[in-house]
Design a protein around this motif. Structure first.
Motif, PDB file in Angstrom:
ATOM      1  N   THR A  80       0.830  -1.202   0.000  1.00  0.00           N
ATOM      2  CA  THR A  80       0.000   0.000   0.000  1.00  0.00           C
ATOM      3  C   THR A  80       0.865   1.252   0.000  1.00  0.00           C
ATOM      4  O   THR A  80       1.895   1.307   0.667  1.00  0.00           O
ATOM      5  CB  THR A  80      -0.914   0.016   1.243  1.00  0.00           C
ATOM      6  OG1 THR A  80      -1.771  -1.114   1.185  1.00  0.00           O
ATOM      7  CG2 THR A  80      -1.768   1.261   1.322  1.00  0.00           C
ATOM      8  N   ALA A  81       0.417   2.251  -0.742  1.00  0.00           N
ATOM      9  CA  ALA A  81       1.009   3.593  -0.698  1.00  0.00           C
ATOM     10  C   ALA A  81      -0.131   4.574  -0.451  1.00  0.00           C
ATOM     11  O   ALA A  81      -1.268   4.330  -0.866  1.00  0.00           O
ATOM     12  CB  ALA A  81       1.717   3.916  -2.008  1.00  0.00           C
ATOM     13  N   LEU A  82       0.174   5.661   0.263  1.00  0.00           N
ATOM     14  CA  LEU A  82      -0.846   6.648   0.609  1.00  0.00           C
ATOM     15  C   LEU A  82      -0.418   8.043   0.170  1.00  0.00           C
ATOM     16  O   LEU A  82       0.743   8.424   0.332  1.00  0.00           O
ATOM     17  CB  LEU A  82      -1.076   6.673   2.125  1.00  0.00           C
ATOM     18  CG  LEU A  82      -1.534   5.376   2.772  1.00  0.00           C
ATOM     19  CD1 LEU A  82      -1.574   5.537   4.285  1.00  0.00           C
ATOM     20  CD2 LEU A  82      -2.892   4.977   2.240  1.00  0.00           C
ATOM     21  N   GLN A 117      -2.606  15.004  -2.332  1.00  0.00           N
ATOM     22  CA  GLN A 117      -1.738  14.830  -3.500  1.00  0.00           C
ATOM     23  C   GLN A 117      -0.254  14.761  -3.163  1.00  0.00           C
ATOM     24  O   GLN A 117       0.590  14.958  -4.032  1.00  0.00           O
ATOM     25  CB  GLN A 117      -2.005  15.924  -4.536  1.00  0.00           C
ATOM     26  CG  GLN A 117      -3.427  15.916  -5.026  1.00  0.00           C
ATOM     27  CD  GLN A 117      -3.692  16.989  -6.060  1.00  0.00           C
ATOM     28  OE1 GLN A 117      -2.846  17.819  -6.383  1.00  0.00           O
ATOM     29  NE2 GLN A 117      -4.900  16.988  -6.603  1.00  0.00           N
ATOM     30  N   GLN A 118       0.070  14.465  -1.898  1.00  0.00           N
ATOM     31  CA  GLN A 118       1.463  14.303  -1.482  1.00  0.00           C
ATOM     32  C   GLN A 118       1.646  12.908  -0.896  1.00  0.00           C
ATOM     33  O   GLN A 118       0.961  12.545   0.070  1.00  0.00           O
ATOM     34  CB  GLN A 118       1.847  15.343  -0.417  1.00  0.00           C
ATOM     35  CG  GLN A 118       1.794  16.772  -0.903  1.00  0.00           C
ATOM     36  CD  GLN A 118       2.882  17.090  -1.911  1.00  0.00           C
ATOM     37  OE1 GLN A 118       4.025  16.667  -1.751  1.00  0.00           O
ATOM     38  NE2 GLN A 118       2.527  17.814  -2.956  1.00  0.00           N
ATOM     39  N   ILE A 119       2.560  12.125  -1.476  1.00  0.00           N
ATOM     40  CA  ILE A 119       2.837  10.788  -0.945  1.00  0.00           C
ATOM     41  C   ILE A 119       3.396  10.929   0.469  1.00  0.00           C
ATOM     42  O   ILE A 119       4.266  11.761   0.724  1.00  0.00           O
ATOM     43  CB  ILE A 119       3.860  10.042  -1.828  1.00  0.00           C
ATOM     44  CG1 ILE A 119       3.286   9.808  -3.234  1.00  0.00           C
ATOM     45  CG2 ILE A 119       4.293   8.726  -1.184  1.00  0.00           C
ATOM     46  CD1 ILE A 119       2.138   8.840  -3.298  1.00  0.00           C
ATOM     47  N   VAL A 147      -5.698   9.271  -1.004  1.00  0.00           N
ATOM     48  CA  VAL A 147      -5.745   8.262  -2.065  1.00  0.00           C
ATOM     49  C   VAL A 147      -4.951   7.069  -1.569  1.00  0.00           C
ATOM     50  O   VAL A 147      -3.812   7.205  -1.127  1.00  0.00           O
ATOM     51  CB  VAL A 147      -5.166   8.793  -3.391  1.00  0.00           C
ATOM     52  CG1 VAL A 147      -5.182   7.700  -4.452  1.00  0.00           C
ATOM     53  CG2 VAL A 147      -5.939  10.005  -3.869  1.00  0.00           C
ATOM     54  N   ILE A 148      -5.580   5.896  -1.630  1.00  0.00           N
ATOM     55  CA  ILE A 148      -4.934   4.651  -1.245  1.00  0.00           C
ATOM     56  C   ILE A 148      -4.591   3.906  -2.522  1.00  0.00           C
ATOM     57  O   ILE A 148      -5.471   3.593  -3.327  1.00  0.00           O
ATOM     58  CB  ILE A 148      -5.839   3.790  -0.345  1.00  0.00           C
ATOM     59  CG1 ILE A 148      -6.214   4.554   0.923  1.00  0.00           C
ATOM     60  CG2 ILE A 148      -5.153   2.469  -0.006  1.00  0.00           C
ATOM     61  CD1 ILE A 148      -7.232   3.839   1.801  1.00  0.00           C
TER      62      ILE A 148
END
Length: 66
Positions: free
Chosen positions: A32-34, A38-40, A58-59
């Motif tokens: 998973t990335a989050l 709009q910034q990781i 956003v997942i």
């Protein structure tokens, strides 16, 4: 607290970290990335990153393929 997750509105009780949010959603951390607004957000900051009213999350889920 109102948060948008993958373009869908959700309501949670504050304070809420990214790690706690994933636990409430029963979402695995593996692959998973989050992104918040709009910034990781690096995985090592998930335990301390507090979500704020109106945040957009956003997942992303890694998918194997070629």
């Amino acid at each position: 607290m109102n948060i948008i997750i993958n373009d869908e509105p959700h309501v949670f009780v504050a304070p809420l970290t990214l790690t706690a949010l994933l636990a409430q959603l029963a979402h695995s951390h593996s692959g998973t990335a989050l992104a918040v607004n709009q910034q990781i957000v690096p995985r090592d900051r998930w335990d301390t990153h507090l979500l704020q009213e109106g945040d957009s999350l956003v997942i992303f889920q890694a998918i194997a393929g070629g």
